[in-house]
Design an enzyme around this catalytic site. Sequence first.
Site, PDB file in Angstrom:
ATOM      1  N   THR A 177       0.868  -1.188   0.000  1.00  0.00           N
ATOM      2  CA  THR A 177       0.000   0.000   0.000  1.00  0.00           C
ATOM      3  C   THR A 177       0.896   1.227   0.000  1.00  0.00           C
ATOM      4  O   THR A 177       1.643   1.455   0.961  1.00  0.00           O
ATOM      5  CB  THR A 177      -0.889   0.037   1.266  1.00  0.00           C
ATOM      6  OG1 THR A 177      -1.649  -1.163   1.329  1.00  0.00           O
ATOM      7  CG2 THR A 177      -1.823   1.228   1.233  1.00  0.00           C
ATOM      8  N   LYS A 196      -7.526   1.682  -2.438  1.00  0.00           N
ATOM      9  CA  LYS A 196      -7.030   1.120  -1.174  1.00  0.00           C
ATOM     10  C   LYS A 196      -6.936   2.190  -0.080  1.00  0.00           C
ATOM     11  O   LYS A 196      -7.306   1.960   1.083  1.00  0.00           O
ATOM     12  CB  LYS A 196      -5.661   0.483  -1.436  1.00  0.00           C
ATOM     13  CG  LYS A 196      -4.908   0.033  -0.215  1.00  0.00           C
ATOM     14  CD  LYS A 196      -5.604  -1.098   0.496  1.00  0.00           C
ATOM     15  CE  LYS A 196      -4.894  -1.426   1.802  1.00  0.00           C
ATOM     16  NZ  LYS A 196      -5.722  -2.268   2.663  1.00  0.00           N
ATOM     17  N   LYS A 246       0.831   5.463   8.476  1.00  0.00           N
ATOM     18  CA  LYS A 246       1.228   5.729   7.081  1.00  0.00           C
ATOM     19  C   LYS A 246      -0.013   5.834   6.180  1.00  0.00           C
ATOM     20  O   LYS A 246      -0.176   6.796   5.438  1.00  0.00           O
ATOM     21  CB  LYS A 246       2.135   4.588   6.593  1.00  0.00           C
ATOM     22  CG  LYS A 246       2.550   4.694   5.168  1.00  0.00           C
ATOM     23  CD  LYS A 246       2.436   3.484   4.268  1.00  0.00           C
ATOM     24  CE  LYS A 246       1.810   2.240   4.696  1.00  0.00           C
ATOM     25  NZ  LYS A 246       1.615   1.224   3.686  1.00  0.00           N
TER      26      LYS A 246
END
Length: 306
Positions: A96, A171, A246
Amino acid sequence: MTTISWIGLGRMGGPMSANLVKAGHDVRGFDLIKQAMVEARSHGVTTCDSIEDVLDGAQVVFTMLPKGEHSRAVYLGDRGVLALAPKNALLIDSSTIDVETAVELHKAAAGAGFDFVDAPVSGGISGAAAGTLTFMVGGETDTVEKAKEFIDPMAGRIVHTGEAGTGQAAKIVNNMMLFISLEACAEGSVLADRLGLDPQVFWDIASVSSGNSWALQTWYPVPGIVDSAAANNNFKATFSAALAAKDAGLALAAGEQTGVDLPAARLAAQRFEQLITEGYENLDCSLIAKYAAPDGKIKGWNPEQA
Ligand code: NAD
């Protein structure tokens, strides 16, 4: 049987690569952490001591790395995938990462003569082990079709999201919604406890009511309720606070770029940053539940044994 190189054998990459072995592929793996390689070997992956070795003879390359900076280094470095992989190899990045890096990797891969897709996943380590992950795949239709064959043993669902970088866009938004649901579970689980509700009774109700969510089903931050929850193991990471921070940061950056206001995501991001400040970046992101408790105490959390 296809020779598949796998770079990044961590919490997700380990079980995902094991499912490719089970599907009959020759899987060669590489990770910077020795223990990750030991575990991968126990699942039938042939481990290699260098990126050169792991790419030798690769027909397909998967990467499952923490952040955009790792994907950049592994693909674009002098001793990286674009420099070393056989030219006909199909490249699939399931990490990701930010959309900008993903688009840059697409361009660099095309410039070096490779087919590349961004293919991040949703479903957590339980979905990785069960081979039921959702893959969000961005790239050219022909390349996505080719990639599906190799993704299939790890997937419950494979969705072609559109052009380069759209897998990552999907995502990032999905995870932002997950973190907001997790914050709801964090606050709800502690409030239910302080109101004297039995945790199993409350979970059973929420589970069939409007409070239900993937976070409730998979990460509920109370021990003894959901098998896959980190709360059962003193919040040992299934999805670390560092990775959650993150991903929440990627959503906030996207919000800034597009002018979209994201107050709930901002709160979740602050909670993850708080865990990192306390030195808990490698523990599970569901430990944010402790911030809902006035004394910081929640069931299943013993800081002395962390
Ligand atoms: P992890 O930290 O457990 O695994 C990442 C692995 O990459 C580590 O073992 C690390 O040593 C390795 N690595 C880093 N740089 C490397 C390099 N240059 N060469 C070889 N190996 C290298 O993380 P994870 O939980 O497996 O997550 C991986 C990715 O999947 C992240 O982008 C994460 O956001 C995403 N993701 C995680 C989950 C989850 O529930 N854990 C779910 C969906 C998506």
